[in-house]
Design a protein around this motif. Structure first.
Motif, PDB file in Angstrom:
ATOM      1  N   UNK A 137      10.914 -30.698 -43.111  1.00  0.00           N
ATOM      2  CA  UNK A 137      10.145 -29.618 -43.583  1.00  0.00           C
ATOM      3  C   UNK A 137      10.591 -28.145 -43.191  1.00  0.00           C
ATOM      4  N   UNK A 138      10.972 -28.024 -41.975  1.00  0.00           N
ATOM      5  CA  UNK A 138      11.519 -26.881 -41.454  1.00  0.00           C
ATOM      6  C   UNK A 138      12.853 -26.324 -42.389  1.00  0.00           C
ATOM      7  N   UNK A 139      13.518 -27.261 -42.839  1.00  0.00           N
ATOM      8  CA  UNK A 139      14.627 -26.874 -43.508  1.00  0.00           C
ATOM      9  C   UNK A 139      14.339 -26.668 -45.069  1.00  0.00           C
ATOM     10  N   UNK A 140      12.986 -27.011 -45.480  1.00  0.00           N
ATOM     11  CA  UNK A 140      12.614 -26.918 -46.894  1.00  0.00           C
ATOM     12  C   UNK A 140      13.170 -27.944 -47.801  1.00  0.00           C
ATOM     13  N   UNK A 141      13.227 -29.285 -47.106  1.00  0.00           N
ATOM     14  CA  UNK A 141      13.607 -30.290 -47.962  1.00  0.00           C
ATOM     15  C   UNK A 141      12.466 -31.363 -48.158  1.00  0.00           C
ATOM     16  N   UNK A 142      12.854 -31.966 -49.513  1.00  0.00           N
ATOM     17  CA  UNK A 142      11.696 -32.750 -49.705  1.00  0.00           C
ATOM     18  C   UNK A 142      12.325 -34.434 -49.320  1.00  0.00           C
ATOM     19  N   UNK A 143      11.509 -34.914 -48.353  1.00  0.00           N
ATOM     20  CA  UNK A 143      12.141 -36.019 -47.596  1.00  0.00           C
ATOM     21  C   UNK A 143      11.068 -36.849 -47.276  1.00  0.00           C
ATOM     22  N   UNK A 144      11.273 -38.144 -47.593  1.00  0.00           N
ATOM     23  CA  UNK A 144      10.406 -39.503 -47.067  1.00  0.00           C
ATOM     24  C   UNK A 144      11.070 -40.116 -46.150  1.00  0.00           C
ATOM     25  N   UNK A 145      10.149 -40.682 -45.117  1.00  0.00           N
ATOM     26  CA  UNK A 145      10.988 -41.326 -43.862  1.00  0.00           C
ATOM     27  C   UNK A 145      10.225 -42.754 -43.877  1.00  0.00           C
ATOM     28  N   UNK A 146      10.856 -43.791 -43.238  1.00  0.00           N
ATOM     29  CA  UNK A 146      10.418 -44.978 -42.896  1.00  0.00           C
ATOM     30  C   UNK A 146      11.188 -45.757 -41.972  1.00  0.00           C
ATOM     31  N   UNK A 147      10.620 -46.166 -40.996  1.00  0.00           N
ATOM     32  CA  UNK A 147      11.225 -46.869 -39.685  1.00  0.00           C
ATOM     33  C   UNK A 147      11.197 -48.232 -39.998  1.00  0.00           C
ATOM     34  N   UNK A 148      12.268 -48.857 -39.518  1.00  0.00           N
ATOM     35  CA  UNK A 148      12.317 -50.417 -39.577  1.00  0.00           C
ATOM     36  C   UNK A 148      12.954 -50.728 -38.311  1.00  0.00           C
ATOM     37  N   UNK A 149      12.246 -51.889 -37.555  1.00  0.00           N
ATOM     38  CA  UNK A 149      12.873 -52.568 -36.800  1.00  0.00           C
ATOM     39  C   UNK A 149      13.709 -53.738 -37.017  1.00  0.00           C
ATOM     40  N   UNK A 150      14.940 -53.785 -36.484  1.00  0.00           N
ATOM     41  CA  UNK A 150      15.788 -54.637 -37.001  1.00  0.00           C
ATOM     42  C   UNK A 150      16.546 -55.832 -35.713  1.00  0.00           C
ATOM     43  N   UNK A 151      15.894 -57.056 -35.860  1.00  0.00           N
ATOM     44  CA  UNK A 151      16.349 -58.000 -35.024  1.00  0.00           C
ATOM     45  C   UNK A 151      17.222 -59.143 -35.762  1.00  0.00           C
ATOM     46  N   UNK A 152      17.441 -58.914 -37.162  1.00  0.00           N
ATOM     47  CA  UNK A 152      18.053 -59.988 -37.619  1.00  0.00           C
ATOM     48  C   UNK A 152      19.604 -60.003 -37.395  1.00  0.00           C
ATOM     49  N   UNK A 153      20.142 -61.037 -37.823  1.00  0.00           N
ATOM     50  CA  UNK A 153      21.658 -61.043 -37.579  1.00  0.00           C
ATOM     51  C   UNK A 153      22.695 -59.990 -38.599  1.00  0.00           C
ATOM     52  N   UNK A 154      21.836 -59.612 -39.517  1.00  0.00           N
ATOM     53  CA  UNK A 154      22.518 -58.512 -40.247  1.00  0.00           C
ATOM     54  C   UNK A 154      22.943 -57.214 -39.603  1.00  0.00           C
ATOM     55  N   UNK A 155      22.244 -57.188 -38.596  1.00  0.00           N
ATOM     56  CA  UNK A 155      22.359 -55.593 -37.888  1.00  0.00           C
ATOM     57  C   UNK A 155      23.828 -55.269 -37.920  1.00  0.00           C
ATOM     58  N   UNK A 156      24.565 -56.020 -37.030  1.00  0.00           N
ATOM     59  CA  UNK A 156      25.791 -55.828 -36.528  1.00  0.00           C
ATOM     60  C   UNK A 156      26.888 -55.355 -37.714  1.00  0.00           C
ATOM     61  N   UNK A 157      26.555 -56.344 -38.781  1.00  0.00           N
ATOM     62  CA  UNK A 157      27.334 -56.306 -40.008  1.00  0.00           C
ATOM     63  C   UNK A 157      27.097 -54.928 -40.738  1.00  0.00           C
ATOM     64  N   UNK A 158      25.669 -54.246 -40.643  1.00  0.00           N
ATOM     65  CA  UNK A 158      25.320 -53.293 -41.305  1.00  0.00           C
ATOM     66  C   UNK A 158      25.995 -52.124 -40.627  1.00  0.00           C
ATOM     67  N   UNK A 159      26.027 -52.022 -39.336  1.00  0.00           N
ATOM     68  CA  UNK A 159      26.507 -51.187 -38.536  1.00  0.00           C
ATOM     69  C   UNK A 159      27.926 -51.091 -38.687  1.00  0.00           C
ATOM     70  N   UNK A 160      28.829 -51.913 -38.763  1.00  0.00           N
ATOM     71  CA  UNK A 160      30.039 -51.968 -38.957  1.00  0.00           C
ATOM     72  C   UNK A 160      30.546 -51.539 -40.418  1.00  0.00           C
ATOM     73  N   UNK A 161      29.794 -52.025 -41.292  1.00  0.00           N
ATOM     74  CA  UNK A 161      30.091 -51.459 -42.593  1.00  0.00           C
ATOM     75  C   UNK A 161      30.216 -49.943 -42.730  1.00  0.00           C
ATOM     76  N   UNK A 162      29.154 -49.198 -42.039  1.00  0.00           N
ATOM     77  CA  UNK A 162      29.336 -47.693 -42.217  1.00  0.00           C
ATOM     78  C   UNK A 162      30.389 -46.974 -41.368  1.00  0.00           C
ATOM     79  N   UNK A 163      30.668 -47.786 -40.288  1.00  0.00           N
ATOM     80  CA  UNK A 163      31.547 -47.210 -39.493  1.00  0.00           C
ATOM     81  C   UNK A 163      32.984 -47.906 -39.358  1.00  0.00           C
ATOM     82  N   UNK A 164      33.219 -48.581 -40.262  1.00  0.00           N
ATOM     83  CA  UNK A 164      34.622 -49.319 -40.244  1.00  0.00           C
ATOM     84  C   UNK A 164      35.701 -48.299 -40.120  1.00  0.00           C
TER      85      UNK A 164
END
Ligand code: SAM
Length: 315
Positions: free
Chosen positions: A80-107
């Motif tokens: 809001x302070x930066x004047x951006x139109x943004x929507x936010x959504x939290x999600x708790x991850x306990x599934x096994x996909x988590x590590x793969x998701x992380x690695x996918x972005x930071x490979x």
């Protein structure tokens, strides 16, 4: 944070204003800025920008489940302070996909034909990784190597090294995480490298990354804009023979003459951070400042971003 514990992701989706190239670019920059600020939050483990859709950018803000509410609120307030139109959504991850998701972005990213490895600090080297590497902590300032504008500059460094170009003095204008300065130091072993950024957070991150890579002795890192006396004091007397500038067009254009003044005749300039529809204006400003196109494929393009390879004409 321990990767085996549950994690949370706060998704921040920013709708870009596509009224004009200028508003679109402004919102892209502000989205990057929002990500960089959130990355500095003590409860945030990392921030990734998802390959942007045509109308939006999604930030994935990694945090602890107990902090997800606070982080989400901070993200909304900042947007809001930066004047951006943004929507936010939290999600708790306990599934096994988590590590793969992380690695996918930071490979790790391998540049050229195995010329240079960019490796996130927490991913170990693999046996077949290139020997030359830069280890980066991607959590803070802009510059993980994943953004098109960074990639266009990294490709420029590697291509020059492959051609045997051997600059003695390199400037990274707008160094962010220091990724370009460090890549240049690694690929041009005899070059001295100056890294400038007017954001103290960026220069602090550059210094940390330089130290982590054993390259602090090769870099001069200064918190300054190009024309500031602090920057002028560190310019080499004969001028730079390679300048990398990944900054938005509206910042590059008014600095065309100052860039010329700090460069040696015949020196090369790589401009990135330019949207395709800004190319004409940037090209004109730099032609007026006596730069000429250099390189075989010109301009180079990745998605909506272009990079201009230029040469400073003789005096
Ligand atoms: C797009 S980021 C590039 C970071 C990194 N060099 C890369 O290629 O990923 C642009 C950087 O330029 C810096 N910057 C913007 N305007 C500047 C100015 N007038 N003088 C110095 N740095 C500036 C910002 O703080 C930011 O860190």
């Amino acid at each position: 944070m321990n990767q085996s514990s549950p994690w949370a992701i706060v998704y921040v989706t920013i709708v870009l204003d596509r009224t004009s190239g200028e508003t679109f670019a402004r919102d892209r920059d502000l989205a990057d800025e929002l990500g960089a600020i959130l990355a500095g939050h003590p409860a945030v483990g990392g921030v990734e920008t998802l390959a942007p859709a045509e109308y939006s950018v999604s930030l994935l803000v990694y945090t602890d489940p107990s902090a997800a509410g606070v982080v989400e609120q901070r993200a909304s307030e900042l947007a809001e302070a930066l004047g951006l139109r943004a929507a936010t959504r939290p999600e708790v991850r306990t599934d096994d996909d988590w590590r793969d998701t992380w690695k996918q972005f930071y490979r790790p990213i391998i540049l050229g034909e195995g010329d240079l490895l960019l490796r996130p600090s927490w991913i170990p080297r693999a046996d077949d990784h290139p020997i030359r590497e830069i280890v980066l902590d991607p959590g803070r300032a802009f510059g993980t190597g994943l953004h098109e504008t960074t990639r266009l500059c990294l490709d420029a460094i590697v291509a020059r090294a492959r051609r045997g170009v051997d600059p003695k003095a390199v400037l990274d204008l707008g160094c962010g995480s220091g990724i370009l300065a460090l890549a240049a130091a690694r690929m041009f072993p005899t070059a001295t490298v100056v890294a400038l950024d007017d954001d103290p957070e960026a220069t602090a991150t550059t210094l940390e990354n330089a130290t982590a890579n054993g390259l602090a002795g090769r870099l001069t890192v200064v918190t300054a804009d190009l024309g500031d006396p602090m920057a002028e004091r560190v310019h080499p007397p004969g001028g730079y023979d390679l300048v990398l500038a990944n900054i938005r067009a509206e910042t590059l254009i008014p600095r065309a003459r100052s860039l010329r003044e700090c460069m040696a005749p015949g020196a090369e300039l790589v401009l990135s951070g330019v949207l395709a529809d800004e190319l004409e204006a940037v090209e004109l400003a730099f032609r007026e400042a006596s730069f000429i196109p250099a390189g075989v494929s010109w301009p180079r393009r990745l998605n909506e971003w272009v990079a201009l390879d230029l040469r400073r004409s003789p005096p």
